[in-house]
Write a protein that holds these residues in place. Structure first.
Motif, PDB file in Angstrom:
ATOM      1  N   LEU A 103      -0.909 -71.408  48.616  1.00 14.31           N
ATOM      2  CA  LEU A 103      -2.133 -71.254  47.836  1.00 14.31           C
ATOM      3  C   LEU A 103      -2.404 -72.502  47.006  1.00 14.31           C
ATOM      4  O   LEU A 103      -1.506 -73.319  46.793  1.00 14.31           O
ATOM      5  CB  LEU A 103      -2.011 -70.020  46.928  1.00 14.31           C
ATOM      6  CG  LEU A 103      -1.708 -68.712  47.669  1.00 14.31           C
ATOM      7  CD1 LEU A 103      -1.300 -67.630  46.691  1.00 14.31           C
ATOM      8  CD2 LEU A 103      -2.909 -68.282  48.481  1.00 14.31           C
ATOM      9  N   SER A 105      -4.953 -72.363  44.056  1.00  7.30           N
ATOM     10  CA  SER A 105      -5.413 -72.004  42.716  1.00  7.30           C
ATOM     11  C   SER A 105      -4.228 -71.536  41.868  1.00  7.30           C
ATOM     12  O   SER A 105      -3.450 -70.678  42.308  1.00  7.30           O
ATOM     13  CB  SER A 105      -6.451 -70.879  42.809  1.00  7.30           C
ATOM     14  OG  SER A 105      -6.632 -70.259  41.562  1.00  7.30           O
ATOM     15  N   ASP A 108      -4.155 -67.781  41.635  1.00  4.11           N
ATOM     16  CA  ASP A 108      -3.714 -67.136  42.874  1.00  4.11           C
ATOM     17  C   ASP A 108      -2.211 -67.282  43.065  1.00  4.11           C
ATOM     18  O   ASP A 108      -1.533 -66.359  43.529  1.00  4.11           O
ATOM     19  CB  ASP A 108      -4.450 -67.714  44.072  1.00  4.11           C
ATOM     20  CG  ASP A 108      -5.934 -67.387  44.071  1.00  4.11           C
ATOM     21  OD1 ASP A 108      -6.333 -66.436  43.356  1.00  4.11           O
ATOM     22  OD2 ASP A 108      -6.691 -68.087  44.767  1.00  4.11           O
TER      23      ASP A 108
END
Length: 161
Positions: A103, A105, A108
């Motif tokens: 991921l 972010s 996230d």
């Protein structure tokens, strides 16, 4: 729509001389490095690399990393030995590193790692300061935070002072 019936030709096993050059490629050496290390002429090394590409069905203009991947996937050479042993991580830290790899972010990543977003920075710092197993001569597997981003001044600047 009917599926394609074409199949890929089997990979031709490498000759011992080609295998030695391929092992140098997997170890991260350039053609010039291989020339220096093996005593082969640059022309011979280039020809061997061409022959290796043909053997593993690698396109002629692809990057060396693709060739190395195909060599390793076809098990034509041994994978390179790691420089240091992997750190011992618990399941939470493994989950965090998996989230970082998959991921982008921070929110996230924190959610996938099952930690509060506010605790992400400290959790990453904890993973980056893990020590190598005691059998290793190195004291730390991961560099200290900021080690790669420390500004350094060029030598010509230091010489002027």
């Amino acid at each position: 729509m009917t599926p394609s019936t074409t199949t890929r030709a089997p990979i031709t096993p490498l000759k011992p001389t080609h295998q030695r050059v391929a092992q140098h490629l997997v170890d991260g050496h350039t053609a010039q490095d291989i020339t220096t290390r093996t005593g082969l002429s640059p022309h011979t090394v280039r020809q061997y690399v061409r022959d290796i590409r043909v053997s593993v069905h690698c396109p002629p203009r692809c990057k060396p990393q693709v060739l190395v991947h195909l060599l390793l996937a076809a098990e034509q050479v041994a994978p390179p030995a790691p420089e240091r042993p992997a750190p011992e991580l618990n399941s939470e830290q493994q989950l965090l590193l998996k989230a970082v790899a998959e991921l982008s972010s921070p929110r996230d990543i924190a959610l996938a790692a099952k930690i509060a977003p506010a605790d992400l920075r400290s959790a990453l710092a904890n993973c980056s300061t893990r020590r190598a197993p005691p059998t290793s001569p190195s004291s730390s597997f991961w560099p200290t935070p900021g080690a790669y981003w420390a500004p350094s001044r060029p030598a010509r600047w230091r010489a002027e002072q």
